[in-house]
Design a protein around this motif. Structure first.
Motif, short mmCIF file in Angstrom:
data_model
loop_
_atom_site.label_atom_id
_atom_site.label_comp_id
_atom_site.label_asym_id
_atom_site.label_seq_id
_atom_site.Cartn_x
_atom_site.Cartn_y
_atom_site.Cartn_z
N THR A 21 0.83 -1.21 0.00
CA THR A 21 0.00 0.00 0.00
C THR A 21 0.86 1.25 0.00
O THR A 21 0.61 2.21 -0.74
N ARG A 22 1.90 1.24 0.82
CA ARG A 22 2.78 2.40 0.91
C ARG A 22 3.55 2.61 -0.41
O ARG A 22 3.67 3.73 -0.89
N SER A 25 1.09 3.96 -3.02
CA SER A 25 0.61 5.32 -2.74
C SER A 25 1.69 6.35 -3.07
O SER A 25 1.39 7.40 -3.64
#
Length: 109
Positions: A21-22, A25
């Motif tokens: 996710t990081r 993003s």
């Protein structure tokens, strides 16, 4: 109508999912900044590099052989259960020996 329980909305404890996710993003943010502030509108190299590096980072995260925190917690629980079983066995043997000694002494009186 489908009812969503609170369990459906709990954050995942999987560190690989958090890392993925990081990664994506940050890659999406960089891509947006690239599109806004790019000196030439037809420059396609930077988005390709961003996408491929994010994909490579994701692959590295998911293909790593490290144990997840859940499996470490499960190993720790099993270790504690084994230690508890050993302690119960030791305590049970001592109690039996003590009971036999008391019974032997009681029979002498």
């Amino acid at each position: 109508m489908y009812y969503h329980s609170e369990k459906d909305f709990e954050p995942s404890t999987d560190s690989r999912l958090a890392a993925t996710t990081r990664i994506w993003s940050f890659a999406t943010g960089m891509l947006a900044l690239c599109m806004i502030f790019s000196p030439t509108r037809n420059n396609i190299a930077v988005p390709i590099v961003l996408g491929s590096s994010a994909a490579a980072g994701t692959a590295c995260v998911w293909l790593s052989n490290k144990k997840s925190s859940n499996s470490l917690q499960e190993d720790r629980i099993q270790e504690i259960e084994q230690r508890l079983n050993k302690l119960e066995t030791i305590a049970g043997n001592d109690d039996l020996e003590m009971w036999l000694k008391i019974r032997h002494l009681a029979s002498k009186n």
